[in-house]
Design a protein around this motif. Structure first.
Motif, PDB file in Angstrom:
ATOM      1  N   GLY A 103       0.821  -1.199   0.000  1.00 57.46           N
ATOM      2  CA  GLY A 103       0.000   0.000   0.000  1.00 57.46           C
ATOM      3  C   GLY A 103       0.856   1.250   0.000  1.00 57.46           C
ATOM      4  O   GLY A 103       2.022   1.237  -0.379  1.00 57.46           O
ATOM      5  N   GLY A 104       0.292   2.346   0.465  1.00 58.71           N
ATOM      6  CA  GLY A 104       0.990   3.625   0.441  1.00 58.71           C
ATOM      7  C   GLY A 104       1.520   4.063   1.781  1.00 58.71           C
ATOM      8  O   GLY A 104       1.629   5.265   2.054  1.00 58.71           O
ATOM      9  N   VAL A 105       1.867   3.118   2.647  1.00 59.74           N
ATOM     10  CA  VAL A 105       2.403   3.448   3.977  1.00 59.74           C
ATOM     11  C   VAL A 105       3.928   3.555   3.884  1.00 59.74           C
ATOM     12  O   VAL A 105       4.614   2.564   3.632  1.00 59.74           O
ATOM     13  N   PRO A 106       4.484   4.748   4.065  1.00 60.49           N
ATOM     14  CA  PRO A 106       5.911   4.957   3.832  1.00 60.49           C
ATOM     15  C   PRO A 106       6.837   4.024   4.600  1.00 60.49           C
ATOM     16  O   PRO A 106       7.821   3.534   4.048  1.00 60.49           O
ATOM     17  N   GLN A 107       6.532   3.764   5.869  1.00 62.36           N
ATOM     18  CA  GLN A 107       7.449   2.932   6.642  1.00 62.36           C
ATOM     19  C   GLN A 107       7.463   1.493   6.134  1.00 62.36           C
ATOM     20  O   GLN A 107       8.497   0.838   6.163  1.00 62.36           O
ATOM     21  N   TYR A 108       6.327   1.006   5.647  1.00 59.58           N
ATOM     22  CA  TYR A 108       6.311  -0.327   5.065  1.00 59.58           C
ATOM     23  C   TYR A 108       7.131  -0.342   3.776  1.00 59.58           C
ATOM     24  O   TYR A 108       7.913  -1.258   3.518  1.00 59.58           O
ATOM     25  N   LEU A 109       6.931   0.677   2.960  1.00 59.82           N
ATOM     26  CA  LEU A 109       7.662   0.764   1.691  1.00 59.82           C
ATOM     27  C   LEU A 109       9.159   0.856   1.927  1.00 59.82           C
ATOM     28  O   LEU A 109       9.956   0.247   1.207  1.00 59.82           O
ATOM     29  N   ALA A 110       9.551   1.619   2.953  1.00 57.16           N
ATOM     30  CA  ALA A 110      10.971   1.785   3.245  1.00 57.16           C
ATOM     31  C   ALA A 110      11.594   0.526   3.837  1.00 57.16           C
ATOM     32  O   ALA A 110      12.824   0.377   3.832  1.00 57.16           O
ATOM     33  N   THR A 111      10.758  -0.391   4.335  1.00 60.10           N
ATOM     34  CA  THR A 111      11.284  -1.635   4.905  1.00 60.10           C
ATOM     35  C   THR A 111      11.891  -2.522   3.827  1.00 60.10           C
ATOM     36  O   THR A 111      12.905  -3.194   4.044  1.00 60.10           O
ATOM     37  N   PHE A 112      11.276  -2.540   2.643  1.00 58.53           N
ATOM     38  CA  PHE A 112      11.792  -3.369   1.549  1.00 58.53           C
ATOM     39  C   PHE A 112      13.113  -2.798   1.032  1.00 58.53           C
ATOM     40  O   PHE A 112      13.289  -1.585   0.960  1.00 58.53           O
ATOM     41  N   ASP A 113      14.016  -3.687   0.663  1.00 65.20           N
ATOM     42  CA  ASP A 113      15.291  -3.298   0.071  1.00 65.20           C
ATOM     43  C   ASP A 113      15.110  -3.194  -1.439  1.00 65.20           C
ATOM     44  O   ASP A 113      14.897  -4.210  -2.111  1.00 65.20           O
ATOM     45  N   PRO A 114      15.176  -1.988  -2.010  1.00 59.53           N
ATOM     46  CA  PRO A 114      14.918  -1.839  -3.452  1.00 59.53           C
ATOM     47  C   PRO A 114      15.960  -2.509  -4.336  1.00 59.53           C
ATOM     48  O   PRO A 114      15.734  -2.682  -5.540  1.00 59.53           O
ATOM     49  N   ASP A 115      17.086  -2.889  -3.744  1.00 55.95           N
ATOM     50  CA  ASP A 115      18.128  -3.565  -4.515  1.00 55.95           C
ATOM     51  C   ASP A 115      17.976  -5.090  -4.493  1.00 55.95           C
ATOM     52  O   ASP A 115      18.759  -5.806  -5.127  1.00 55.95           O
ATOM     53  N   ARG A 116      16.987  -5.562  -3.769  1.00 56.73           N
ATOM     54  CA  ARG A 116      16.719  -7.001  -3.680  1.00 56.73           C
ATOM     55  C   ARG A 116      15.454  -7.337  -4.465  1.00 56.73           C
ATOM     56  O   ARG A 116      14.556  -6.503  -4.593  1.00 56.73           O
ATOM     57  N   PRO A 117      15.331  -8.580  -4.945  1.00 58.49           N
ATOM     58  CA  PRO A 117      14.125  -8.972  -5.687  1.00 58.49           C
ATOM     59  C   PRO A 117      12.874  -8.884  -4.818  1.00 58.49           C
ATOM     60  O   PRO A 117      12.938  -8.987  -3.586  1.00 58.49           O
ATOM     61  N   LEU A 118      11.740  -8.744  -5.469  1.00 58.26           N
ATOM     62  CA  LEU A 118      10.473  -8.614  -4.768  1.00 58.26           C
ATOM     63  C   LEU A 118      10.173  -9.843  -3.918  1.00 58.26           C
ATOM     64  O   LEU A 118       9.758  -9.715  -2.758  1.00 58.26           O
ATOM     65  N   ASP A 119      10.381 -11.044  -4.466  1.00 60.80           N
ATOM     66  CA  ASP A 119      10.069 -12.250  -3.685  1.00 60.80           C
ATOM     67  C   ASP A 119      10.965 -12.362  -2.462  1.00 60.80           C
ATOM     68  O   ASP A 119      10.521 -12.799  -1.395  1.00 60.80           O
ATOM     69  N   TRP A 120      12.226 -11.949  -2.592  1.00 59.77           N
ATOM     70  CA  TRP A 120      13.133 -11.963  -1.441  1.00 59.77           C
ATOM     71  C   TRP A 120      12.601 -11.040  -0.348  1.00 59.77           C
ATOM     72  O   TRP A 120      12.606 -11.398   0.838  1.00 59.77           O
ATOM     73  N   ASN A 121      12.147  -9.850  -0.720  1.00 62.93           N
ATOM     74  CA  ASN A 121      11.638  -8.887   0.263  1.00 62.93           C
ATOM     75  C   ASN A 121      10.387  -9.402   0.963  1.00 62.93           C
ATOM     76  O   ASN A 121      10.237  -9.244   2.177  1.00 62.93           O
ATOM     77  N   ILE A 122       9.491 -10.019   0.203  1.00 67.03           N
ATOM     78  CA  ILE A 122       8.265 -10.544   0.818  1.00 67.03           C
ATOM     79  C   ILE A 122       8.608 -11.623   1.836  1.00 67.03           C
ATOM     80  O   ILE A 122       8.090 -11.641   2.962  1.00 67.03           O
ATOM     81  N   LYS A 123       9.498 -12.517   1.465  1.00 66.50           N
ATOM     82  CA  LYS A 123       9.867 -13.607   2.377  1.00 66.50           C
ATOM     83  C   LYS A 123      10.644 -13.079   3.583  1.00 66.50           C
ATOM     84  O   LYS A 123      10.390 -13.489   4.720  1.00 66.50           O
ATOM     85  N   ARG A 124      11.581 -12.164   3.338  1.00 65.57           N
ATOM     86  CA  ARG A 124      12.449 -11.701   4.407  1.00 65.57           C
ATOM     87  C   ARG A 124      11.749 -10.732   5.365  1.00 65.57           C
ATOM     88  O   ARG A 124      11.950 -10.783   6.579  1.00 65.57           O
ATOM     89  N   HIS A 125      10.905  -9.852   4.841  1.00 67.60           N
ATOM     90  CA  HIS A 125      10.362  -8.779   5.669  1.00 67.60           C
ATOM     91  C   HIS A 125       8.909  -8.957   6.094  1.00 67.60           C
ATOM     92  O   HIS A 125       8.427  -8.218   6.949  1.00 67.60           O
ATOM     93  N   ILE A 126       8.199  -9.937   5.484  1.00 67.68           N
ATOM     94  CA  ILE A 126       6.804 -10.157   5.885  1.00 67.68           C
ATOM     95  C   ILE A 126       6.582 -11.569   6.413  1.00 67.68           C
ATOM     96  O   ILE A 126       5.982 -11.757   7.475  1.00 67.68           O
ATOM     97  N   LEU A 127       7.069 -12.575   5.698  1.00 60.20           N
ATOM     98  CA  LEU A 127       6.771 -13.967   6.061  1.00 60.20           C
ATOM     99  C   LEU A 127       7.697 -14.532   7.130  1.00 60.20           C
ATOM    100  O   LEU A 127       7.356 -15.544   7.757  1.00 60.20           O
ATOM    101  N   ARG A 128       8.806 -13.916   7.347  1.00 63.95           N
ATOM    102  CA  ARG A 128       9.788 -14.471   8.291  1.00 63.95           C
ATOM    103  C   ARG A 128       9.459 -14.069   9.727  1.00 63.95           C
ATOM    104  O   ARG A 128       9.269 -12.889  10.037  1.00 63.95           O
ATOM    105  N   ARG A 129       9.349 -15.054  10.584  1.00 61.97           N
ATOM    106  CA  ARG A 129       9.075 -14.799  11.999  1.00 61.97           C
ATOM    107  C   ARG A 129      10.162 -13.895  12.583  1.00 61.97           C
ATOM    108  O   ARG A 129      11.354 -14.123  12.397  1.00 61.97           O
ATOM    109  N   GLY A 130       9.735 -12.856  13.272  1.00 65.51           N
ATOM    110  CA  GLY A 130      10.675 -11.904  13.856  1.00 65.51           C
ATOM    111  C   GLY A 130      10.872 -10.654  13.021  1.00 65.51           C
ATOM    112  O   GLY A 130      11.374  -9.644  13.519  1.00 65.51           O
ATOM    113  N   ALA A 131      10.490 -10.687  11.741  1.00 67.13           N
ATOM    114  CA  ALA A 131      10.612  -9.505  10.894  1.00 67.13           C
ATOM    115  C   ALA A 131       9.620  -8.433  11.349  1.00 67.13           C
ATOM    116  O   ALA A 131       8.577  -8.738  11.931  1.00 67.13           O
ATOM    117  N   ALA A 132       9.946  -7.176  11.060  1.00 65.62           N
ATOM    118  CA  ALA A 132       9.127  -6.066  11.548  1.00 65.62           C
ATOM    119  C   ALA A 132       7.682  -6.152  11.072  1.00 65.62           C
ATOM    120  O   ALA A 132       6.752  -5.868  11.827  1.00 65.62           O
TER     121      ALA A 132
END
Length: 471
Positions: free
Chosen positions: A200-229
């Motif tokens: 969505g358009g929430v800046p802090q969520y958008l800033a959490t993803f690493d723009p230099d990493r692939p989209l699937d990597w970001n989803i797994k690392r920052h949303i699906l992984r236990r302990g991620a923000a």
């Protein structure tokens, strides 16, 4: 990181700052929406006392505010260790040394609700001081808060002490998609659209993803992984806003699964339809859920109780309740790859289709504001009746001129039959002029392009054009 977007919000704050009258501005919005970052950006280069309240006692809050005031040159520093109460502290704002440039003094109190919770008399104190002292001073005071229901009920409502005193009220909303996708400059247009659908358009969520990493990597690392923000973010927000989080969870989950009518939600959640209104109202107040009507619905129809369809307005909540919440057991055990490959990846495009419709509608309204359409549009949304629906319908102020659109977030190019069906459905709208716009992830067939070239009422918009739009 470079500050992105918020041009309208910053312009509003600057207009308030330049107004010769004293200003009392209330700025609020859900957590992570970018309030503090926007205020920090706005205050750069301005003489400002920026106080960030914490969850603390009244005495601790006063001690910290006193320290900030004394650092800014408040005269009481010569004979006080700290102010005794908020009345004494706030009236001293008028005694701060004037800015060197002769401009006005800017005061920002971030997370103002924390101060009120530690001292409920504070709004009344501030109201009295504003009426008799502060509104005559060369001040701009900004009260900022994240507890949306608290701000609206305890600060802005008719029964609140500060009612009618605010010279400006700015509710910060999620970023429009054209600003949100700037967080991922090197993603493909398709990846940008999916990233926006997920976050969505929430800046802090958008800033959490690493723009230099692939989209699937970001989803797994920052949303699906236990302990991620972002793994537990919705739970944190729910606990902060609501008491009966279990019931709110079941309501959101039902809507995420496709139950959009109140009776269907009641059946799924086992909450009586007569009681659901309370929970749905709370979710709508916080921007998690929205009630949707056909864009042609009259105001009177929209005012009727619980009619309409309920949908998740918050994109990240929609993603989380679709893919994280129902798979917690596997994710808690660490099976991130399994959940992504078997559950998320196969359904990601279908999930993003709803956001793609909204992107298309927002693009249309942007074109209207830019005067790039034959007529100016007044409102835009979905349309449906008992047998048909249209993804995007926009009307001018008279409702006699309309733009109808179809959106396809699919791998195949869009073909002529899609336009034919849209022509048939559009006939249900009573309009004098109609324009047809087709939005496609993967372009259009050659014969559809030829047809559009020969008909000036038809426009084809691909993903590249959507993702390069500038607000």
């Amino acid at each position: 990181m470079t500050f992105i977007g918020r041009a309208d919000d910053l312009a509003f704050l600057q207009d308030c700052y330049e107004d010769p009258k004293a200003q009392l501005v209330v700025l609020y919005g859900r957590r992570r929406i970018g309030k503090t970052e926007t205020l920090s950006h706005f205050t750069q280069g301005k003489p400002c006392l920026f106080f960030s309240a914490q969850m603390a006692t009244k005495e601790e809050q006063l001690a910290e505010f006193s320290r900030r005031m004394f650092e800014e040159g408040a005269p009481a520093a010569a004979y006080l260790d700290r102010y005794a109460d908020w009345r004494t502290a706030l009236v001293e704002l008028t005694k701060l040394p004037p800015p060197a440039d002769g401009g006005r003094r800017l005061v920002v109190i971030d997370e103002f609700p924390y101060l009120v919770k530690s001292d409920p008399s504070l709004p009344s104190v501030l109201q009295n001081l504003w009426d008799h002292t502060l509104r005559h001073a060369n001040l701009m005071i900004v009260l900022c808060g994240s507890a949306m229901s608290f701000i609206e009920k305890e600060i802005l409502s008719e029964k609140a002490p500060l009612y009618g005193r605010a010279t400006g009220v700015l509710k910060m909303l999620p970023m429009p998609y054209w600003d949100a996708v700037r967080f991922f400059p090197d993603y493909s247009p398709e990846e940008k659209a999916i990233a926006y659908a997920v976050l969505g358009g929430v800046p802090q969520y958008l800033a959490t993803f690493d723009p230099d990493r692939p989209l699937d990597w970001n989803i797994k690392r920052h949303i699906l992984r236990r302990g991620a923000a972002l793994y537990s973010e919705p739970e944190f927000l729910m606990r902060e806003e609501f008491r009966e989080t279990a019931k709110y969870n079941t309501v959101i989950r039902a809507i995420a699964l496709g139950d959009t009518k109140i009776n269907d939600i009641a059946t799924h959640t086992l909450i009586p339809a007569t009681a659901l209104g309370f929970y749905l109202s709370g979710l709508m107040e916080t921007g998690i859920v929205e009630r949707e009507f056909p864009v042609t619905a009259a105001v009177g129809e929209q005012a009727k109780g619980t009619r309409g369809l309920y949908r998740l307005r918050d994109d990240f909540f929609a993603f989380w309740y679709s893919f994280v919440y129902p798979n917690r057991s596997e994710l808690e055990s660490g099976d991130v790859d399994g959940v992504y490959e078997e559950v998320v990846r196969p359904n990601l495009h279908a999930f993003a289709a709803h956001a793609f419709e909204r992107i298309s509608a927002d693009w249309l309204m942007l074109q209207s504001r830019s005067k790039a359409l034959p007529y100016r549009l007044n409102r835009c949304g979905r349309w449906w009746d008992r047998t048909d629906e249209m993804d995007v319908v926009a009307l001018d102020r008279t409702s006699r001129k309309t733009v109808v659109g179809e959106c396809k977030f699919r791998s195949a190019p869009m073909d002529v039959p899609v336009l034919d069906r849209l022509h048939m459905r559009a006939m249900k709208l009573d309009a004098d002029e109609r324009m047809y716009v087709l939005f496609s992830l993967n372009g259009f067939t050659a014969r559809l392009e030829r047809m559009a070239d020969a008909d000036d009422t038809v426009r084809l918009v691909d993903i590249d054009e959507l993702m390069t739009a500038q607000g």
